[in-house]
Design a protein around this motif. Structure first.
Motif, short mmCIF file in Angstrom:
data_model
loop_
_atom_site.label_atom_id
_atom_site.label_comp_id
_atom_site.label_asym_id
_atom_site.label_seq_id
_atom_site.Cartn_x
_atom_site.Cartn_y
_atom_site.Cartn_z
N THR A 99 49.56 37.21 63.62
CA THR A 99 48.15 37.10 64.14
C THR A 99 47.06 37.01 63.13
OG1 THR A 99 49.14 38.58 65.90
CG2 THR A 99 46.92 38.83 65.47
N PRO A 100 47.23 37.62 62.15
CA PRO A 100 45.91 37.53 61.15
C PRO A 100 45.46 36.05 60.74
CG PRO A 100 47.52 38.51 60.03
CD PRO A 100 47.94 38.59 61.45
N LEU A 140 43.91 34.41 63.86
CA LEU A 140 42.71 34.85 64.01
C LEU A 140 41.80 34.38 63.04
CD1 LEU A 140 43.29 38.66 64.93
CD2 LEU A 140 42.39 36.84 66.38
N SER A 141 42.33 33.83 61.62
CA SER A 141 41.59 33.24 60.58
C SER A 141 40.69 32.13 61.16
CB SER A 141 42.39 33.09 59.63
OG SER A 141 41.86 32.33 58.33
N ILE A 190 52.50 39.75 61.10
CA ILE A 190 51.61 39.04 60.11
C ILE A 190 51.15 37.84 60.61
CG2 ILE A 190 52.32 40.38 58.11
CD1 ILE A 190 53.84 37.75 57.17
N GLU A 215 45.90 43.98 54.20
CA GLU A 215 45.01 44.63 55.03
C GLU A 215 45.39 44.70 56.55
OE1 GLU A 215 41.41 42.14 54.61
OE2 GLU A 215 41.30 42.82 52.27
N TRP A 216 45.79 43.66 57.14
CA TRP A 216 46.38 43.70 58.26
C TRP A 216 47.52 44.79 58.57
CZ3 TRP A 216 44.76 41.81 62.93
CH2 TRP A 216 45.66 41.83 63.83
N MET A 243 45.01 39.30 52.87
CA MET A 243 44.61 39.51 54.22
C MET A 243 45.96 40.06 54.83
SD MET A 243 44.15 36.13 56.63
CE MET A 243 45.60 35.79 56.92
N MET A 244 47.23 39.72 54.50
CA MET A 244 48.41 40.24 55.21
C MET A 244 48.18 41.82 54.82
SD MET A 244 51.48 37.51 54.47
CE MET A 244 51.39 37.35 52.62
N ASN A 270 44.17 30.49 53.48
CA ASN A 270 45.03 31.42 52.88
C ASN A 270 46.49 30.98 52.53
OD1 ASN A 270 43.32 33.67 53.19
ND2 ASN A 270 43.29 32.99 55.33
N GLU A 309 48.06 48.18 60.92
CA GLU A 309 49.08 48.10 61.85
C GLU A 309 49.42 49.31 62.74
OE1 GLU A 309 51.58 44.97 63.22
OE2 GLU A 309 49.61 45.20 63.71
N TYR A 349 42.78 29.12 58.83
CA TYR A 349 44.08 29.88 58.18
C TYR A 349 44.65 29.14 56.73
CZ TYR A 349 47.50 26.74 60.15
OH TYR A 349 48.10 25.23 60.49
#
Length: 233
Positions: free
Chosen positions: A189-190, A193-194, A187, A218-219, A215-216, A200, A223, A197
């Motif tokens: 990486t999202p 990538l934000s 978790i 959805e990621w 967001m977590m 969030n 996975e 960040y």
């Protein structure tokens, strides 16, 4: 067939967020969102403030549930990498270590993995989200006197040094997962990538807010380890 999953973790797993300077629980944190989206029968034993040593105690108390679970998810590290800031403020010239020294952190985490396997469940790990070091230290020192706050900043040298410790423990999670051949849900990486960040995270700079939990989730739902060919299906 629906998978039985046990979650042992800290405030992120519990869905704790900071709202108007008070900690509260989301109705649907990342754990509940993932359980709904992935069709899991989830038992969530996460507790705010937990370190791996507290998690080890909870594991011992919940062995029956873990033995009946297909997968046991472990989510620790954020509290372990933290410091007792009041002690630093009062005695900045002393030597200070994180709440769980890193060698002890790895030792206990490894023993939890091994115990989960011995109970017949499959262990899975979760990495750490990013933190905002400046926001975090501002929040941790908000009730201190001006000299105490200055002691904390002087001890750190640079405010983002606190994030270095957080990142160091996160790296150990990846190393441990590889060494023990445990699937790790990333978790981190999202957040990387934000575009922003920090949006969030809560005002304390460490807890993901409601948007961060979405967001977590959805990621995680996307996975590879959690797709149809992975262990949760």
């Amino acid at each position: 067939m629906e998978k039985n999953v046990v979650l042992l973790g800290d405030s992120i797993g519990r869905g704790v967020v900071l709202v108007n300077e008070r900690y509260t629980l989301l109705k649907e944190g990342v754990a509940e969102l993932c359980a709904e989206r992935l069709g899991l029968n989830l038992q969530n034993f996460s507790k705010m403030g937990s370190t791996v040593e507290r998690g080890q105690q909870v594991l011992a108390q919940r062995e029956a549930a873990i033995a009946a679970a297909d997968i046991t998810v472990l989510e620790f590290g954020g509290n372990d990498s933290d410091f007792c800031w009041q002690e630093i403020a009062e005695r900045p010239m002393d030597s200070h270590e994180p709440r769980t020294p890193i060698a002890r952190f790895v030792e206990v985490y490894r023993s939890m993995i091994q115990r989960v396997r011995a109970l017949g469940s499959r262990p899975m790990m979760i990495s750490l989200p990013l933190m905002d070091g400046e926001r975090f230290i501002d929040f941790q020192t908000r009730g201190m006197t001006a000299p105490e706050r200055q002691n904390v900043y002087d001890w750190l040298g640079h405010v983002e040094r606190v994030r270095n410790y957080h990142d160091m423990y996160n790296l150990e999670l990846f190393r441990l997962a590889a060494a023990e051949r445990v699937p790790l849900v990333d978790i981190t990486t999202p957040f990387l990538l934000s575009h922003d960040y920090q949006s969030n995270l809560c005002a304390d700079g460490i807890h993901p807010n409601a948007a961060g939990h979405r967001m977590m989730a959805e990621w995680i739902a996307g996975e590879t380890a959690l797709r149809a060919e992975g262990p949760l299906r």
